[in-house]
Design a protein around this motif. Structure first.
Motif, short mmCIF file in Angstrom:
data_model
loop_
_atom_site.label_atom_id
_atom_site.label_comp_id
_atom_site.label_asym_id
_atom_site.label_seq_id
_atom_site.Cartn_x
_atom_site.Cartn_y
_atom_site.Cartn_z
N GLY A 1 34.79 5.78 68.80
CA GLY A 1 34.39 4.75 67.85
C GLY A 1 35.18 3.47 68.01
O GLY A 1 34.64 2.36 67.93
N LYS A 2 36.50 3.59 68.25
CA LYS A 2 37.34 2.41 68.45
C LYS A 2 37.01 1.69 69.76
O LYS A 2 37.08 0.46 69.83
N ILE A 3 36.65 2.43 70.78
CA ILE A 3 36.24 1.79 72.04
C ILE A 3 35.00 0.94 71.81
O ILE A 3 34.89 -0.19 72.29
N ALA A 4 34.05 1.46 71.03
CA ALA A 4 32.83 0.72 70.73
C ALA A 4 33.12 -0.55 69.94
O ALA A 4 32.37 -1.53 70.04
N GLU A 5 34.23 -0.56 69.18
CA GLU A 5 34.60 -1.75 68.41
C GLU A 5 35.34 -2.78 69.25
O GLU A 5 35.51 -3.92 68.82
N GLY A 6 35.82 -2.38 70.44
CA GLY A 6 36.50 -3.34 71.31
C GLY A 6 37.93 -2.99 71.66
O GLY A 6 38.59 -3.77 72.37
N ASP A 7 38.45 -1.85 71.19
CA ASP A 7 39.81 -1.45 71.53
C ASP A 7 39.85 -0.78 72.89
O ASP A 7 38.81 -0.43 73.47
N ILE A 8 41.07 -0.57 73.39
CA ILE A 8 41.29 0.02 74.71
C ILE A 8 41.89 1.41 74.51
O ILE A 8 42.87 1.57 73.76
N ALA A 9 41.32 2.41 75.16
CA ALA A 9 41.80 3.78 75.04
C ALA A 9 42.46 4.22 76.34
O ALA A 9 41.96 3.93 77.43
N LEU A 10 43.59 4.91 76.21
CA LEU A 10 44.29 5.47 77.36
C LEU A 10 44.31 6.98 77.20
O LEU A 10 44.73 7.49 76.16
N PHE A 11 43.86 7.69 78.23
CA PHE A 11 43.82 9.15 78.21
C PHE A 11 44.74 9.70 79.30
O PHE A 11 44.90 9.10 80.38
N ARG A 12 45.31 10.87 78.98
CA ARG A 12 46.23 11.52 79.92
C ARG A 12 45.63 12.86 80.35
O ARG A 12 44.99 13.56 79.56
N ASP A 13 45.85 13.20 81.59
CA ASP A 13 45.34 14.46 82.12
C ASP A 13 45.96 15.62 81.35
O ASP A 13 47.18 15.71 81.20
N GLY A 14 45.07 16.49 80.82
CA GLY A 14 45.56 17.64 80.07
C GLY A 14 45.74 17.38 78.60
O GLY A 14 46.19 18.27 77.87
N CYS A 15 45.41 16.20 78.13
CA CYS A 15 45.56 15.85 76.71
C CYS A 15 44.25 15.23 76.22
O CYS A 15 43.73 14.30 76.84
N GLY A 16 43.73 15.75 75.12
CA GLY A 16 42.46 15.25 74.61
C GLY A 16 42.58 14.08 73.67
O GLY A 16 41.57 13.52 73.24
N ASP A 17 43.82 13.72 73.30
CA ASP A 17 44.01 12.59 72.39
C ASP A 17 43.87 11.26 73.11
O ASP A 17 44.08 11.17 74.34
N ALA A 18 43.54 10.24 72.34
CA ALA A 18 43.38 8.89 72.88
C ALA A 18 44.50 8.00 72.35
O ALA A 18 44.73 7.95 71.13
N PHE A 19 45.18 7.30 73.24
CA PHE A 19 46.21 6.33 72.87
C PHE A 19 45.53 4.95 72.84
O PHE A 19 45.08 4.46 73.88
#
Length: 486
Positions: free
Chosen positions: A95-113
């Motif tokens: 949802g935040k990506i659709a609003e214009g924010d930037i998401a960072l993902f790490r291998d093995g982790c499902g959370d978004a920074f």
């Protein structure tokens, strides 16, 4: 989840849209995944303030922290120009990506920074095109909600000014801000407006006007129930009186409630001119509105039913001008009014350089030709012209007055002056019965509120207006001290 699985999920969520960018970033012996919308994020700031500092710090440390909170603090410290880094679930991150924010993902982790580096493309603050300013501030709202809230905050530098952020629209998730002054606005009105906005179950909100049907107390009424303005000084003044403002992202128009009919008879220039001048200006606006509604209907009623009330010389002139017209007076007047409405709509939607030519063609060529051809009479054209001039004395009520003008004309065509009087009594009775967020729509005249008459049609001396309006719910009635109390 691996970054490849996250890529697949993101492409599925966004239906492989072309503006979703997925970028692998080698960092600290790992490969991180950046996801953002190309048109909404500032790629230059992303490279300078996030990617390059994070890679540099990871290379210095040799390895990225393993824990989620440790990695968040690491990213926050590395990207010194980023105000915050939040950890969200995968669904929240989408949802935040659709609003214009930037998401960072790490291998093995499902959370978004999540980082926020949105591209700031907006119109500059300028004088609003729909509110000509003779004296006073020339700033107007724009389509960016943060700029609009800042324009209000500059005028009300008080910790009591409250902005509550909401999101409206299932698909657009449009940011909507509720503004009010704590201790002045009635909490019941604030809660009611908030409840109505949260109940707005709709796909999307593209403009503040889309919220008006959800905020109105009486649905399907053609009388205006929600105030609106493009000027920050006007909205700030209404907030200080105890009203609630609704600011919508993407709209330069701010809505205000409760709304009273008398507001459209007032103008910001009234408070920069003398009391007598402002009073006469408001009287002319009321007369202009009355002229718009009553003049065509009165003309038809007198010509059809009550011609004996006209002076003999005027009656002879009128009969001479209308004797060759093949239509009854009511049909003739209705035709001229509809012709004006068509020309008005066409001129507003034509390009500016063509609208002047259209006005000349409509007013001179069509009007003069129709009179010479004997389809309409010159008195009907004159009555329509006078009525059309009066309608623009109250520009915010143009739509309502146009409808009333047609309805009154129909009443006059059937019942003459009695029909006009009956329609007028019905209209005034209806306006007197309407309640708008606890405020009588026709206040301060029905019911009569003597304290608020100081800023009604007649404007009093400003130091004498010591209390906030009593016509709608608010607190802290004292607005200023009297001269003898200073």
């Amino acid at each position: 989840m691996t970054t490849e699985e996250i890529k697949t999920l993101l492409k599925d969520k966004f239906h492989s849209t072309g503006d979703l960018l997925l970028r692998d970033v080698p960092c600290g012996g790992e490969t991180l995944l950046l996801a953002y919308i190309d048109s909404l994020s500032d790629k230059l700031l992303l490279e300078q303030d996030i990617i390059a500092p994070v890679i540099k710090r990871a290379d210095e440390a040799g390895v990225l922290p393993r824990g989620t909170e440790e990695l968040r603090l690491f990213l926050l410290g590395a990207s010194s120009f980023c105000q915050d880094v939040t950890v969200l679930t995968f669904e929240e991150g989408v949802g935040k990506i659709a609003e214009g924010d930037i998401a960072l993902f790490r291998d093995g982790c499902g959370d978004a920074f999540m980082f926020s580096q949105r591209k700031a493309e907006k119109r500059s603050v300028a004088e609003p095109p729909t509110a000509t300013v003779l004296k006073g501030p020339r700033e107007g709202f724009i389509e960016e909600i943060k700029t609009n809230t800042a324009l209000i905050r500059r005028r009300i530098k008080s910790p009591d000014l409250v902005f509550e952020n909401l999101s409206v629209g299932r698909r657009t998730a449009t940011p909507v801000t509720l503004a009010y002054v704590h201790g002045v606005a009635d909490p019941a009105v604030v809660d009611k407006v908030k409840e109505k906005l949260l109940r707005a179950d709709i796909d999307g909100i593209t403009d503040g006007a889309c919220l008006i049907p959800f905020l109105e107390e009486r649905s399907r009424s053609f009388f205006k129930q929600i105030g609106s303005s493009e000027k920050p000084d006007i909205v700030a003044a209404k907030l200080l009186e105890g009203r609630v403002a609704v600011i919508t992202d993407g709209s330069p128009i701010v809505l205000t409630v409760p709304f009273l009919l008398i507001e459209d008879m007032q103008d910001s220039y009234d408070y920069y001119s003398g009391d007598w001048r402002a009073t006469f200006a408001r009287i002319f606006r009321v007369l202009g509105a009355a002229l718009t509604v009553l003049l065509p209907a009165g003309y038809v009623a007198l010509q059809s039913y009550h011609f004996h009330l006209l002076p003999m010389k005027f009656l002879i002139t009128l009969v001479g001008a209308t004797s060759s017209i093949p239509f009854p007076p009511a049909v003739e007047m209705l035709f001229v009014l509809l012709l004006f409405e068509v020309l008005n709509e066409a001129s507003m939607r034509m390009p500016r350089y063509l609208s002047v030519s259209l006005s000349i063609v409509g007013a001179i060529v069509l009007g003069d030709t129709a009179v010479k051809a004997g389809l309409i009479s010159s008195p009907a054209v004159l009555v329509t012209a006078l009525s059309s001039i009066g309608i623009f004395c109250v520009p915010d009520q143009v739509g309502t007055l146009s409808i009333l003008r047609i309805l009154y004309l129909c009443a006059a065509a059937v019942l003459g002056l009695f029909g006009i009087i009956a329609a007028l009594v019905f209209t005034l009775g209806y306006l007197s019965s309407v309640q708008n967020y606890g405020a009588p729509y026709f206040a301060p005249y029905a019911p009569r509120i003597p304290e608020d008459l100081a800023d009604g049609v007649a404007k009093a001396y400003p130091p004498d207006m010591t209390t906030r309006p009593l016509s709608f719910p608010n607190f802290n009635r004292t607005r200023q001290k009297k001269d003898d109390e200073l």
